[in-house]
Design an enzyme around this catalytic site. Structure first.
Site, PDB file in Angstrom:
ATOM      1  N   HIS A 186       0.846  -1.190   0.000  1.00 38.41           N
ATOM      2  CA  HIS A 186       0.000   0.000   0.000  1.00 38.41           C
ATOM      3  C   HIS A 186       0.877   1.235   0.000  1.00 38.41           C
ATOM      4  O   HIS A 186       1.904   1.281   0.665  1.00 38.41           O
ATOM      5  CB  HIS A 186      -0.926   0.001   1.229  1.00 38.41           C
ATOM      6  CG  HIS A 186      -2.028   1.008   1.140  1.00 38.41           C
ATOM      7  ND1 HIS A 186      -1.837   2.323   1.480  1.00 38.41           N
ATOM      8  CD2 HIS A 186      -3.314   0.906   0.736  1.00 38.41           C
ATOM      9  CE1 HIS A 186      -2.971   2.988   1.298  1.00 38.41           C
ATOM     10  NE2 HIS A 186      -3.881   2.151   0.845  1.00 38.41           N
ATOM     11  N   ASP A 220     -11.255  -6.876   4.769  1.00 43.97           N
ATOM     12  CA  ASP A 220     -11.271  -5.469   5.159  1.00 43.97           C
ATOM     13  C   ASP A 220     -10.195  -4.751   4.360  1.00 43.97           C
ATOM     14  O   ASP A 220      -8.997  -4.956   4.577  1.00 43.97           O
ATOM     15  CB  ASP A 220     -11.001  -5.329   6.662  1.00 43.97           C
ATOM     16  CG  ASP A 220     -12.078  -5.991   7.503  1.00 43.97           C
ATOM     17  OD1 ASP A 220     -13.264  -5.835   7.157  1.00 43.97           O
ATOM     18  OD2 ASP A 220     -11.726  -6.672   8.481  1.00 43.97           O
ATOM     19  N   LEU A 221     -10.605  -3.912   3.432  1.00 42.49           N
ATOM     20  CA  LEU A 221      -9.692  -3.287   2.477  1.00 42.49           C
ATOM     21  C   LEU A 221      -8.565  -2.541   3.191  1.00 42.49           C
ATOM     22  O   LEU A 221      -8.813  -1.654   4.019  1.00 42.49           O
ATOM     23  CB  LEU A 221     -10.464  -2.327   1.576  1.00 42.49           C
ATOM     24  CG  LEU A 221      -9.657  -1.642   0.469  1.00 42.49           C
ATOM     25  CD1 LEU A 221      -9.123  -2.670  -0.509  1.00 42.49           C
ATOM     26  CD2 LEU A 221     -10.522  -0.608  -0.242  1.00 42.49           C
ATOM     27  N   ASP A 222      -7.334  -2.923   2.863  1.00 41.23           N
ATOM     28  CA  ASP A 222      -6.117  -2.281   3.396  1.00 41.23           C
ATOM     29  C   ASP A 222      -6.027  -2.341   4.918  1.00 41.23           C
ATOM     30  O   ASP A 222      -5.375  -1.511   5.545  1.00 41.23           O
ATOM     31  CB  ASP A 222      -6.028  -0.816   2.932  1.00 41.23           C
ATOM     32  CG  ASP A 222      -5.925  -0.696   1.431  1.00 41.23           C
ATOM     33  OD1 ASP A 222      -5.346  -1.619   0.809  1.00 41.23           O
ATOM     34  OD2 ASP A 222      -6.413   0.294   0.864  1.00 41.23           O
ATOM     35  N   GLU A 223      -6.675  -3.333   5.528  1.00 43.81           N
ATOM     36  CA  GLU A 223      -6.638  -3.450   6.987  1.00 43.81           C
ATOM     37  C   GLU A 223      -6.150  -4.818   7.450  1.00 43.81           C
ATOM     38  O   GLU A 223      -6.332  -5.192   8.608  1.00 43.81           O
ATOM     39  CB  GLU A 223      -8.025  -3.152   7.583  1.00 43.81           C
ATOM     40  CG  GLU A 223      -8.468  -1.704   7.387  1.00 43.81           C
ATOM     41  CD  GLU A 223      -9.764  -1.389   8.102  1.00 43.81           C
ATOM     42  OE1 GLU A 223     -10.172  -2.194   8.971  1.00 43.81           O
ATOM     43  OE2 GLU A 223     -10.370  -0.353   7.792  1.00 43.81           O
TER      44      GLU A 223
END
Length: 277
Positions: A186, A220-223
């Site tokens: 990311h 969970d997007l980018d988590e």
């Protein structure tokens, strides 16, 4: 002599290391490297050992299970190169860096293929004699496109999948199918700016550091659990293009370091975080 990585996670208890060492000694195995960690709050115990000798896997795992607390997780992996598939779109910086490291024999991996949803990176990949496959999303539903991507991935049965700036959000079905196998990079020191052109947003806010985060992909997007992060300092003299250049350099380092940790079985997933040994 063969080497194996022994990974143990369990509840902390008196005599754990003694009991594990006793089993290894009884099986005529040597401990070449060893690291442990105990969470001071939850008392969860983590241990990573490099062992060598003639390993009878079923016997060793059975005997370790008998001396460890109930519910312990034990993994025994023979040290060898892991099969990997890379997913990409159009950006070349992290993909190119991984390919150079691979060609230089810096990665404990067999890169079996690069799969992209655009043709842009074909010539780059083929310079390294690695198979390149373009699976275009044009005219396809997200479900059908992912089905084709998944079919191509499964031809190579990879142990790890690396999103080398693959710029499509993955469905929950795709993530579940490859649970615990997908590494993403990311463009922020998470949590931070989201959406289009984060470097313009960062420039407008006058940030003083920018960074990157490598993490497991979850629903969970980018988590997902974070594996590796790093930052570089910037100041008011940087344009957003300068920030993007600095950020891309960080992304390359962060992804390659996280990838290396996974290739060498150094990452324990713990709740929604990781322990690195």
């Amino acid at each position: 002599m063969e080497q194996y990585t022994l990974l143990i996670s369990t509840n902390d208890a008196k005599g754990l290391i003694y009991n594990i060492s006793k089993v290894l000694f009884a099986n005529n195995l040597n401990i070449d490297q060893n690291a442990e960690y105990v969470d001071p709050e939850t008392k969860d115990f983590f241990m990573r050992s490099i062992i060598s000798g003639k390993v009878m896997q079923n016997i060793l795992l059975k005997e370790l299970t008998e001396v460890l607390p109930q519910g312990s997780t034990i993994k025994l992996n023979k040290i060898s190169k892991k099969d990997v598939v890379l997913l990409a779109t159009k950006e070349s910086h992290v993909l190119g860096d991984l390919l150079i490291r691979y060609a230089s024999n810096e990665l404990n991996a067999n890169i079996k293929a690069v799969i992209a949803n655009h043709e842009d990176l074909r010539s780059l990949v083929e310079k390294f004699d690695i198979p390149f496959f373009c699976v275009s999303a044009e005219g396809l539903t997200k479900e059908n496109h992912e089905k084709l991507i998944s079919e191509k991935i499964d031809e190579f049965n990879p142990e790890l999948i690396v999103l080398a700036k693959y710029m499509r959000i993955l469905s929950s079905n795709f993530v579940a199918h490859y649970s615990g196998k997908v590494l993403n990079i990311h463009h922020s020191f998470l949590p931070a700016f989201i959406g289009a052109n984060p470097y313009k947003q960062a420039h407008q806010r006058g940030v003083k550091i920018i960074g990157a985060t490598a993490h497991y992909v979850t629903n969970d997007l980018d988590e997902g659990p974070i594996i590796y992060q790093d930052v570089v300092r910037v100041d008011h003299t940087y344009s957003w293009e300068d920030m993007r250049k600095a950020g891309r350099n960080v992304e390359k380092v962060v992804l390659s370091n996280a990838f290396d940790l996974l290739l060498n079985d150094r990452v324990f997933v713990y709740k929604n975080k990781t322990v690195i040994l």
